[in-house]
Scaffold this motif. Structure first.
Motif, PDB file in Angstrom:
ATOM      1  N   UNK A  58     -51.261 -17.810  -7.741  1.00 32.81           N
ATOM      2  CA  UNK A  58     -51.703 -17.647  -6.027  1.00 32.81           C
ATOM      3  C   UNK A  58     -51.572 -18.088  -4.783  1.00 32.81           C
ATOM      4  N   UNK A  59     -51.309 -20.034  -4.765  1.00 34.53           N
ATOM      5  CA  UNK A  59     -51.198 -20.759  -3.869  1.00 34.53           C
ATOM      6  C   UNK A  59     -50.451 -21.968  -3.997  1.00 34.53           C
ATOM      7  N   UNK A  60     -49.883 -22.788  -3.148  1.00 35.86           N
ATOM      8  CA  UNK A  60     -49.555 -23.834  -3.116  1.00 35.86           C
ATOM      9  C   UNK A  60     -50.024 -24.614  -1.799  1.00 35.86           C
ATOM     10  N   UNK A  61     -50.271 -25.483  -3.253  1.00 36.88           N
ATOM     11  CA  UNK A  61     -50.900 -26.945  -1.284  1.00 36.88           C
ATOM     12  C   UNK A  61     -49.224 -27.446  -0.150  1.00 36.88           C
ATOM     13  N   UNK A  62     -48.257 -27.037  -0.294  1.00 38.03           N
ATOM     14  CA  UNK A  62     -48.115 -27.283   0.330  1.00 38.03           C
ATOM     15  C   UNK A  62     -46.799 -26.263   1.168  1.00 38.03           C
ATOM     16  N   UNK A  63     -46.695 -24.694   0.094  1.00 39.42           N
ATOM     17  CA  UNK A  63     -46.037 -23.523   1.382  1.00 39.42           C
ATOM     18  C   UNK A  63     -47.406 -22.292   1.491  1.00 39.42           C
ATOM     19  N   UNK A  64     -48.155 -23.127   0.590  1.00 39.87           N
ATOM     20  CA  UNK A  64     -49.467 -21.962   1.017  1.00 39.87           C
ATOM     21  C   UNK A  64     -49.532 -20.541   0.375  1.00 39.87           C
ATOM     22  N   UNK A  65     -50.184 -19.372   0.615  1.00 42.32           N
ATOM     23  CA  UNK A  65     -50.564 -18.246  -0.735  1.00 42.32           C
ATOM     24  C   UNK A  65     -49.161 -17.838  -0.995  1.00 42.32           C
ATOM     25  N   UNK A  66     -48.786 -16.909  -2.390  1.00 39.74           N
ATOM     26  CA  UNK A  66     -47.703 -16.290  -2.854  1.00 39.74           C
ATOM     27  C   UNK A  66     -48.448 -14.859  -2.465  1.00 39.74           C
ATOM     28  N   UNK A  67     -47.506 -14.608  -1.178  1.00 41.99           N
ATOM     29  CA  UNK A  67     -48.498 -13.542  -0.486  1.00 41.99           C
ATOM     30  C   UNK A  67     -48.167 -12.002  -1.352  1.00 41.99           C
ATOM     31  N   UNK A 113     -38.453 -19.607  -4.443  1.00 39.61           N
ATOM     32  CA  UNK A 113     -38.599 -20.222  -3.273  1.00 39.61           C
ATOM     33  C   UNK A 113     -39.126 -20.959  -2.023  1.00 39.61           C
ATOM     34  N   UNK A 114     -40.107 -21.094  -3.796  1.00 42.87           N
ATOM     35  CA  UNK A 114     -41.073 -22.211  -3.005  1.00 42.87           C
ATOM     36  C   UNK A 114     -40.955 -23.579  -3.465  1.00 42.87           C
ATOM     37  N   UNK A 115     -40.364 -23.219  -4.210  1.00 41.58           N
ATOM     38  CA  UNK A 115     -40.376 -24.662  -5.193  1.00 41.58           C
ATOM     39  C   UNK A 115     -39.010 -25.160  -4.091  1.00 41.58           C
ATOM     40  N   UNK A 181     -49.888 -29.745  -5.753  1.00 35.61           N
ATOM     41  CA  UNK A 181     -50.674 -28.623  -6.702  1.00 35.61           C
ATOM     42  C   UNK A 181     -50.703 -27.403  -6.763  1.00 35.61           C
ATOM     43  N   UNK A 182     -50.514 -26.436  -7.893  1.00 31.89           N
ATOM     44  CA  UNK A 182     -50.674 -24.845  -7.709  1.00 31.89           C
ATOM     45  C   UNK A 182     -51.828 -24.266  -7.888  1.00 31.89           C
ATOM     46  N   UNK A 183     -51.774 -23.570  -7.383  1.00 31.63           N
ATOM     47  CA  UNK A 183     -53.219 -22.740  -7.411  1.00 31.63           C
ATOM     48  C   UNK A 183     -53.339 -21.062  -8.544  1.00 31.63           C
ATOM     49  N   UNK A 184     -53.361 -20.980  -9.801  1.00 30.94           N
ATOM     50  CA  UNK A 184     -53.357 -19.897 -10.904  1.00 30.94           C
ATOM     51  C   UNK A 184     -54.607 -19.365 -11.298  1.00 30.94           C
ATOM     52  N   UNK A 185     -54.276 -17.544 -10.684  1.00 29.63           N
ATOM     53  CA  UNK A 185     -54.841 -16.646 -11.671  1.00 29.63           C
ATOM     54  C   UNK A 185     -55.639 -16.357 -12.335  1.00 29.63           C
ATOM     55  N   UNK A 237     -58.410 -16.459   4.912  1.00 32.32           N
ATOM     56  CA  UNK A 237     -57.478 -15.694   4.812  1.00 32.32           C
ATOM     57  C   UNK A 237     -56.356 -14.306   5.200  1.00 32.32           C
ATOM     58  N   UNK A 238     -55.882 -13.914   6.380  1.00 28.38           N
ATOM     59  CA  UNK A 238     -55.445 -12.436   6.464  1.00 28.38           C
ATOM     60  C   UNK A 238     -54.286 -12.042   5.883  1.00 28.38           C
ATOM     61  N   UNK A 239     -53.969 -10.790   5.625  1.00 28.50           N
ATOM     62  CA  UNK A 239     -53.239  -9.822   5.072  1.00 28.50           C
ATOM     63  C   UNK A 239     -52.698  -8.666   5.849  1.00 28.50           C
ATOM     64  N   UNK A 240     -51.771  -8.724   5.868  1.00 24.51           N
ATOM     65  CA  UNK A 240     -51.331  -6.822   6.866  1.00 24.51           C
ATOM     66  C   UNK A 240     -51.541  -5.970   6.335  1.00 24.51           C
ATOM     67  N   UNK A 241     -52.846  -5.261   6.787  1.00 27.33           N
ATOM     68  CA  UNK A 241     -53.048  -3.740   5.779  1.00 27.33           C
ATOM     69  C   UNK A 241     -51.778  -3.113   5.733  1.00 27.33           C
TER      70      UNK A 241
END
Length: 290
Positions: A58-67, A113-115, A181-185, A237-241
């Protein structure tokens, strides 16, 4: 983490030895794990009931959200979060053992890409002229390197990937920041919860909220709904509709149980304000073994 005696089938972003695999194996050491090549494939496997659960980043502390994960959950899937976990991420540069004496002459570097982004400074100062190739996962990149012993190419990934594909780690811990760190759902088609055992024990609810159209101060009103009830928001956080420029939905993590009185009141007030609210469920956070 098992429900009854039947082994559950768990989808994860593979192949084996990826960071997602390590998180999944830590959470579900006794279940049947099945690798998929992309995040949408993992999510669709749950939606189509080919598997019981899926674990996706879902998200990484450095790169942010996996959109891709957020957007797919909003636009394409009707699933629930039944748990999430945090894993420490350590990135290493690895080559085929045939190339371990030539690694300073690497011709291409492969990784997710995140790595690649997490190692930006190292790559910029050490391999600025070397092409960076985006790959579906860190372990897939390691597999590619293992299959090309005659090419002086490298992958960025974890120790498990190096061991799985018999690669040589030539530079350790090349990520830019140590607190990585990375957060996984953990996703399910049912609005259930993983056991509270071994979790941090605090309930969290994720909401996806679309604001009413042409209402001044709508976001302020939404935040006030939580503020006066003293409901703690740990993320917004916002994301485009994807319906037009300037149109967004919001993802909010609330440290509260959706079945609690305050949360039920908040949901009623949001509906009264004209918001479209989708709850992804209440769940607990787990720390994976390093």
């Amino acid at each position: 983490m098992r429900n009854g005696e039947r082994h559950q089938r768990i989808a994860y972003l593979g192949p084996e030895a990826s960071f997602t695999y390590l998180a999944t194996k830590s959470l579900f050491p006794n279940e049947e794990l099945e690798a998929f090549s992309t995040i949408p494939e993992c999510i669709e496997a749950v939606s189509e009931e080919k598997v019981d659960l899926a674990v996706v980043p879902l998200e990484n502390t450095i790169e942010g959200t996996v959109t891709l994960t957020i957007d797919y959950l909003y636009h394409e899937a009707d699933l629930y979060i039944v748990g999430d976990c945090l894993s420490k991420i350590q990135q290493h540069l690895m080559v085929h053992k045939n190339q371990k004496e030539n690694w300073q002459s690497i011709e291409e570097i492969y990784s997710h890409p995140h790595a690649l982004a997490q190692c930006h400074k190292y790559l910029y100062y050490r391999f600025s002229s070397v092409p960076l190739q985006r790959y579906s996962s860190t372990s897939a990149a390691a597999k590619l390197v293992s299959e090309n012993p005659d090419r002086c190419i490298a992958a960025i990934g974890n120790v498990s990937s190096a061991e799985k594909y018999d690669l040589e780690i030539v530079q350790k811990n090349i990520h830019d920041f140590q607190f990585n760190h990375t957060r996984f759902l953990v996703l399910s088609k049912s609005n259930t919860r993983l056991p509270v055992d071994h979790s941090e024990g605090k309930a969290k609810t994720t909401l996806m909220i679309t604001l009413p159209v042409n209402v001044s101060g709508a976001l302020h009103q939404v935040l006030s709904v939580f503020a006066w009830r003293k409901l703690d928001l740990s993320k917004i956080e916002s994301r485009p509709l994807k319906t037009g420029l300037g149109e967004y939905f919001f993802i909010m993590d609330v440290h509260a149980d959706e079945n609690g009185a305050m949360m039920k009141g908040a949901m009623e007030e949001l509906a009264a304000l004209g918001c479209n609210v989708k709850s992804l469920g209440t769940y607990y956070t787990y720390l994976t073994r390093e």
